[in-house]
Design a protein around this motif. Structure first.
Motif, PDB file in Angstrom:
ATOM      1  N   ASP A   7       0.839  -1.212   0.000  1.00 51.81           N
ATOM      2  CA  ASP A   7       0.000   0.000   0.000  1.00 51.81           C
ATOM      3  C   ASP A   7       0.865   1.250   0.000  1.00 51.81           C
ATOM      4  O   ASP A   7       0.596   2.219  -0.725  1.00 51.81           O
ATOM      5  CB  ASP A   7      -0.898   0.014   1.240  1.00 51.81           C
ATOM      6  CG  ASP A   7      -2.187  -0.754   1.016  1.00 51.81           C
ATOM      7  OD1 ASP A   7      -2.515  -1.005  -0.144  1.00 51.81           O
ATOM      8  OD2 ASP A   7      -2.848  -1.098   2.014  1.00 51.81           O
ATOM      9  N   LEU A   8       1.890   1.266   0.865  1.00 45.83           N
ATOM     10  CA  LEU A   8       2.767   2.428   0.955  1.00 45.83           C
ATOM     11  C   LEU A   8       3.453   2.718  -0.376  1.00 45.83           C
ATOM     12  O   LEU A   8       3.648   3.874  -0.760  1.00 45.83           O
ATOM     13  CB  LEU A   8       3.822   2.214   2.051  1.00 45.83           C
ATOM     14  CG  LEU A   8       3.307   2.245   3.496  1.00 45.83           C
ATOM     15  CD1 LEU A   8       4.393   1.773   4.455  1.00 45.83           C
ATOM     16  CD2 LEU A   8       2.854   3.653   3.866  1.00 45.83           C
ATOM     17  N   GLY A   9       3.824   1.660  -1.091  1.00 45.43           N
ATOM     18  CA  GLY A   9       4.467   1.845  -2.384  1.00 45.43           C
ATOM     19  C   GLY A   9       3.485   2.211  -3.481  1.00 45.43           C
ATOM     20  O   GLY A   9       3.807   2.984  -4.385  1.00 45.43           O
ATOM     21  N   ASP A 284      -1.486  -5.493  10.492  1.00 43.77           N
ATOM     22  CA  ASP A 284      -0.960  -4.970   9.238  1.00 43.77           C
ATOM     23  C   ASP A 284      -1.322  -3.491   9.069  1.00 43.77           C
ATOM     24  O   ASP A 284      -0.472  -2.660   8.754  1.00 43.77           O
ATOM     25  CB  ASP A 284      -1.532  -5.796   8.085  1.00 43.77           C
ATOM     26  CG  ASP A 284      -0.909  -5.414   6.745  1.00 43.77           C
ATOM     27  OD1 ASP A 284       0.218  -5.859   6.479  1.00 43.77           O
ATOM     28  OD2 ASP A 284      -1.571  -4.690   5.987  1.00 43.77           O
ATOM     29  N   ALA A 285      -2.586  -3.179   9.314  1.00 43.11           N
ATOM     30  CA  ALA A 285      -3.043  -1.794   9.149  1.00 43.11           C
ATOM     31  C   ALA A 285      -2.435  -0.879  10.204  1.00 43.11           C
ATOM     32  O   ALA A 285      -2.020   0.253   9.911  1.00 43.11           O
ATOM     33  CB  ALA A 285      -4.570  -1.740   9.208  1.00 43.11           C
ATOM     34  N   LEU A 286      -2.383  -1.346  11.454  1.00 42.62           N
ATOM     35  CA  LEU A 286      -1.813  -0.519  12.518  1.00 42.62           C
ATOM     36  C   LEU A 286      -0.310  -0.336  12.306  1.00 42.62           C
ATOM     37  O   LEU A 286       0.238   0.745  12.564  1.00 42.62           O
ATOM     38  CB  LEU A 286      -2.082  -1.164  13.879  1.00 42.62           C
ATOM     39  CG  LEU A 286      -1.706  -0.319  15.106  1.00 42.62           C
ATOM     40  CD1 LEU A 286      -2.436   1.018  15.084  1.00 42.62           C
ATOM     41  CD2 LEU A 286      -2.025  -1.071  16.392  1.00 42.62           C
ATOM     42  N   GLY A 287       0.366  -1.388  11.828  1.00 36.79           N
ATOM     43  CA  GLY A 287       1.786  -1.255  11.527  1.00 36.79           C
ATOM     44  C   GLY A 287       2.039  -0.213  10.467  1.00 36.79           C
ATOM     45  O   GLY A 287       3.018   0.547  10.519  1.00 36.79           O
ATOM     46  N   GLN A 288       1.160  -0.152   9.480  1.00 36.00           N
ATOM     47  CA  GLN A 288       1.264   0.862   8.436  1.00 36.00           C
ATOM     48  C   GLN A 288       1.178   2.262   9.040  1.00 36.00           C
ATOM     49  O   GLN A 288       1.962   3.161   8.693  1.00 36.00           O
ATOM     50  CB  GLN A 288       0.148   0.654   7.420  1.00 36.00           C
ATOM     51  CG  GLN A 288       0.193   1.549   6.214  1.00 36.00           C
ATOM     52  CD  GLN A 288      -1.006   1.281   5.316  1.00 36.00           C
ATOM     53  OE1 GLN A 288      -2.131   1.665   5.644  1.00 36.00           O
ATOM     54  NE2 GLN A 288      -0.760   0.589   4.209  1.00 36.00           N
ATOM     55  N   ALA A 289       0.219   2.438   9.950  1.00 37.62           N
ATOM     56  CA  ALA A 289       0.053   3.737  10.602  1.00 37.62           C
ATOM     57  C   ALA A 289       1.278   4.104  11.434  1.00 37.62           C
ATOM     58  O   ALA A 289       1.744   5.251  11.415  1.00 37.62           O
ATOM     59  CB  ALA A 289      -1.202   3.726  11.480  1.00 37.62           C
ATOM     60  N   ALA A 340      -5.891   3.367  15.397  1.00 35.79           N
ATOM     61  CA  ALA A 340      -6.490   2.134  15.914  1.00 35.79           C
ATOM     62  C   ALA A 340      -8.009   2.224  15.935  1.00 35.79           C
ATOM     63  O   ALA A 340      -8.717   1.258  15.623  1.00 35.79           O
ATOM     64  CB  ALA A 340      -5.952   1.839  17.310  1.00 35.79           C
ATOM     65  N   LEU A 341      -8.528   3.393  16.304  1.00 33.31           N
ATOM     66  CA  LEU A 341      -9.984   3.559  16.311  1.00 33.31           C
ATOM     67  C   LEU A 341     -10.553   3.496  14.894  1.00 33.31           C
ATOM     68  O   LEU A 341     -11.657   2.988  14.678  1.00 33.31           O
ATOM     69  CB  LEU A 341     -10.341   4.902  16.960  1.00 33.31           C
ATOM     70  CG  LEU A 341     -10.086   5.012  18.466  1.00 33.31           C
ATOM     71  CD1 LEU A 341     -10.383   6.431  18.948  1.00 33.31           C
ATOM     72  CD2 LEU A 341     -10.949   4.013  19.235  1.00 33.31           C
ATOM     73  N   SER A 342      -9.777   4.016  13.929  1.00 34.44           N
ATOM     74  CA  SER A 342     -10.295   4.069  12.561  1.00 34.44           C
ATOM     75  C   SER A 342     -10.312   2.702  11.893  1.00 34.44           C
ATOM     76  O   SER A 342     -11.177   2.425  11.055  1.00 34.44           O
ATOM     77  CB  SER A 342      -9.452   5.037  11.727  1.00 34.44           C
ATOM     78  OG  SER A 342      -8.155   4.513  11.514  1.00 34.44           O
TER      79      SER A 342
END
Length: 359
Positions: A7-9, A284-289, A340-342
């Motif tokens: 996603d980041l890329g 995965d999502a929280l690590g991205q954040a 995390a809330l999102s």
């Protein structure tokens, strides 16, 4: 983190924009934190630097609060406090705002009057009637040095030492005898009296009982900072601004990841349909954040530290771990909480939507 890295890329523009916002907010928080600490130091360093654990004020009017500007203790109270059991030392301290002249220069100073030889002054033995100790800022403002003289309250006094960087209410400090300090303030006052008393106590001192008996109010040296009129209003306003910036950062980051989670809900559903556990997707999502937060906050902190180092000495700025690293850690924590809330929406994605059952 496999999906997160892709996603980041893939969405470089979106994440670059969000990273820029985090950098800018971090710079603002870092600069405001350093400025808040710097202004606070210019307001209070003379008080925080006193070798005392408590300060004694006259008892304020009902419903009022202690204040250095309204304080005046008579000589009798000074003597009786010195005899209170558990009080090792009770040093009178007079505080006044005055002007001094030397060599055609004039500077507004905070005059701290003490007894000759009092340990409250940075060079105790150098203070006496007609003799004064200047802080470095006061000496610089007047362009004087040790051995010179200046005019204080219409009287010439000799400079016996230049020591420390004490400031009070944004004015450099000059240490004088109590008598010279009262004359500089424009009035003789009570002979031998003082504005406040600086106490060094033991654990056995019953300060509350002494206050009731002598009609005074004793506070800790830390609490005494609130008695500086300009400090309370100034520091409260700046801390409120810092709080708003922290809240804004959490809201902005949370909103960004909420929108991003909604946009990739189809991808999340496919992954869940293929057997990816919810916990994996959340990590995965929280690590991205967290990656985005750490990178943006780190860069913003570096910029704030660089600007702070560049302006040090020009504006009141404190460049320390407490003003740079601590706000950065708070930013990362609040941003991660907002993210995390999102991403809770991931737990509600139905994998069957990826197979077209909702169509």
């Amino acid at each position: 983190m496999f999906v997160a890295w892709r996603d980041l890329g893939f969405a470089k523009g979106r994440f670059a924009l969000m990273g820029t916002v985090i950098v800018l907010i971090t710079v603002l928080v870092g600069l405001l934190s350093g400025l808040t600490a710097g202004l606070g130091r210019e307001n209070t360093s003379a008080i925080t630097g006193l070798p005392a654990d408590h300060l004694v004020f006259p008892e304020p009017a009902e419903g009022g609060a202690v204040a250095f500007g309204d304080a005046a203790l008579p000589e009798r109270t000074v003597r009786e406090w010195a005899r209170v059991p558990g009080v090792r030392r009770a040093e009178p301290l007079g505080i006044a705002t005055t002007k001094a002249q030397a060599g055609g220069r004039t500077a507004a100073l905070s005059a701290f009057g003490v007894r000759p030889g009092s340990p409250l002054a940075p060079s105790a033995g150098a203070v006496g009637d007609g003799e004064t100790v200047l802080s470095e800022q006061a000496a610089e403002a007047l362009g004087v040095r040790v051995g010179g003289s200046l005019t204080l309250g219409g009287r010439s006094v000799r400079i016996t030492a230049v020591s420390g960087r004490a400031m009070y209410s944004h004015a450099p400090v000059i240490w004088t005898s109590l008598g010279d300090g009262r004359e500089a303030a424009g009035g003789p006052g009570a002979p031998g009296g003082a504005a406040v008393l600086a106490l060094s106590t033991t654990g056995a001192a019953d300060l509350a009982s002494a206050d009731r008996k002598l009609g005074t109010t004793t506070v800790t040296a830390e609490d005494a900072l609130e008695a500086i009129g300009s400090y309370s209003a100034e520091n409260g306003s700046l801390q409120l601004m810092r709080g708003f910036l922290f809240a804004i950062s959490a809201l902005v980051i949370g909103a960004f990841f909420t929108v991003w989670t909604i946009q990739r809900s189809g991808d999340v559903a496919v992954l869940k349909a293929l057997g990816a556990p919810t916990g994996y997707l959340l990590r995965d999502a929280l690590g991205q954040a967290v990656v985005l937060l750490v990178a943006g906050t780190g860069l913003g902190t570096a910029v704030a530290a660089g600007v702070g180092a560049a302006v040090d000495g020009t504006v009141p700025f404190v460049l320390e771990a407490s003003t740079v690293l601590v706000p950065a850690l708070i930013m990362i924590s609040l941003g991660a909480a907002g993210a995390a809330l999102s991403i809770r929406r991931i737990t509600s994605v139905d994998p069957l939507t990826a197979l077209g059952s909702a169509r």
